[in-house]
Design a protein around this motif. Structure first.
Motif, short mmCIF file in Angstrom:
data_model
loop_
_atom_site.label_atom_id
_atom_site.label_comp_id
_atom_site.label_asym_id
_atom_site.label_seq_id
_atom_site.Cartn_x
_atom_site.Cartn_y
_atom_site.Cartn_z
N ILE A 1 -2.77 -17.04 56.64
CA ILE A 1 -3.87 -17.01 55.67
C ILE A 1 -3.31 -17.47 54.33
N ASP A 2 -3.88 -18.59 53.84
CA ASP A 2 -3.36 -19.27 52.65
C ASP A 2 -4.09 -18.75 51.40
N ASP A 3 -3.41 -18.89 50.27
CA ASP A 3 -4.00 -18.52 48.97
C ASP A 3 -4.48 -17.07 49.00
N PHE A 4 -3.71 -16.21 49.68
CA PHE A 4 -4.15 -14.83 49.84
C PHE A 4 -4.21 -14.13 48.48
N VAL B 1 0.99 -15.43 49.73
CA VAL B 1 0.49 -14.89 48.46
C VAL B 1 0.28 -16.04 47.49
N ASP B 2 -0.91 -16.15 46.95
CA ASP B 2 -1.23 -17.28 46.07
C ASP B 2 -0.29 -17.33 44.88
N ARG B 3 0.00 -18.56 44.47
CA ARG B 3 1.01 -18.72 43.41
C ARG B 3 0.56 -18.17 42.07
N ALA C 1 5.82 -15.99 49.63
CA ALA C 1 5.42 -16.11 48.22
C ALA C 1 5.43 -17.60 47.88
N GLU C 2 4.31 -18.13 47.44
CA GLU C 2 4.26 -19.56 47.12
C GLU C 2 4.34 -19.80 45.61
N GLY C 3 4.82 -20.97 45.23
CA GLY C 3 4.88 -21.34 43.81
C GLY C 3 6.01 -20.67 43.05
MG MG Z 1 -2.35 -22.26 46.91
#
Ligand code: MG
Ligand code: C2E
Ligand code: MG
Ligand code: MG
Length: 282
Positions: free
Chosen positions: A181-184, A204-206, A238-240
């Protein structure tokens, strides 16, 4: 007279060229041509385990090498492609391309059979029942191990119509692939559904990672997501991640997986291969 008609022909010709140039500047009118002309390409951004320090996989991210505009990012053309329906063909092409890359890596680096290729699926693609058969074909064609493919679907796309999403997620999961699940955190998750969805990972959304270290509540939110994920038996990425302070904070929270400019921006296929090759030496 002959001269005049030649002049008119030139006028008509340049007028048509002008119209074509204008159409090319309106991306939504130009997507089809761009797909047919193979102007799209895929970059691969490494995903890293903080525990081992190893690259554990990549996210495939699409770009458009536009003849007039230069390199165009997905933020500019994915929304148009969703509206025109071109996302279906484009999305399939990205899936095929990313899986072909994965197949090549599975051959070249057989001891890295744990590598995972993540591919973004738009809400329109996700709503097409034929997606399941298409993915089955791509897995067969490319010969990849199914569990090495992970589909990223945004929180808003799965929660929009959670009951039909559940059916679709189960059908996809039955192929042996992984789901993320993206941009959570940016949408509205039903915890009841989250518990029922057969997903493997929350990204987890950035936006939450961005201000983690500036005294906001974001650190606590990331901590809560980690607790939730652990309860549900899910991994968290964790993204970004851009700064070492964020790495330290994420280590402190025992968040294992990260992706971001701190480690690497999205890479051309050859550069990503080189990264894998160099990791193999050490
Ligand atoms: Mg994103
Ligand atoms: P996403 O799936 O959340 O992908 C992560 C985005 O964050 C990528 O942007 C990536 O380049 C960017 N990013 C990675 N690390 C950092 C960082 O440290 N700092 C910052 N500021 N950004 C970072 P990109 O490539 O522009 O893609 C944007 C969105 O477009 C993606 O968000 C995804 O939703 C969509 N997208 C990209 N490729 C595809 C595709 O093939 N199909 C579909 N349906 N959507 C795609
Ligand atoms: Mg993604
Ligand atoms: Mg994301």
């Amino acid at each position: 007279r002959a001269k005049e008609s030649r002049h008119n022909r030139i006028k008509v010709f340049t007028e048509r060229m002008r119209e074509q140039a204008v159409a090319m500047l309106h991306l939504e009118n130009d997507l089809r041509r761009g797909i047919d002309n193979r102007e799209f390409f895929v970059l691969y951004q490494p995903i890293i385990s903080l525990r081992s320090g190893h690259v554990i996989g990549f996210e495939a991210l699409c770009r458009w090498r536009h003849p007039v505009r230069g390199i165009v990012g997905p933020g500019e053309f994915i929304p148009s492609a969703e509206l025109t329906g071109d996302i279906i063909d484009l999305g399939l092409w990205v899936l095929r391309e990313a899986c072909a890359t994965m197949a090549a890596w599975q051959k070249a680096y057989p001891h890295r059979n744990d590598l995972v290729m993540s591919v973004n699926i738009s809400s329109k693609q996700f709503a097409q029942p034929s997606l399941v058969d298409q993915i089955t074909c791509i897995i067969e064609e490319t010969g990849i191990v199914p569990s090495s493919l992970k589909l990223e679907i945004t929180e808003s796309a799965v929660m929009e119509n959670a009951e039909s999403a559940l059916v679709m997620l189960r059908r996809l999961k039955a192929l042996g692939i992984q789901l993320s699940i993206d941009d959570f955190g940016t949408g509205y998750s039903s915890l009841a559904y989250l518990q029922r969805f057969p997903v493997d990972t929350l990204k987890v959304d950035r936006s939450f990672i961005a201000d983690m270290c500036s005294g906001t509540q974001n650190t606590e939110i990331v901590r809560a997501v980690l607790v939730l994920a652990r309860t549900l038996g899910l991994d968290v990425i964790a993204e970004g991640v851009e700064e070492s302070d964020q790495i330290n904070a994420l280590r402190g929270l025992d968040c294992e997986y990260v992706q971001g400019f701190f480690f690497s921006c999205p890479l051309e296929r050859d550069a990503a291969s080189a990264l894998l090759a160099s990791a193999n030496v050490g």
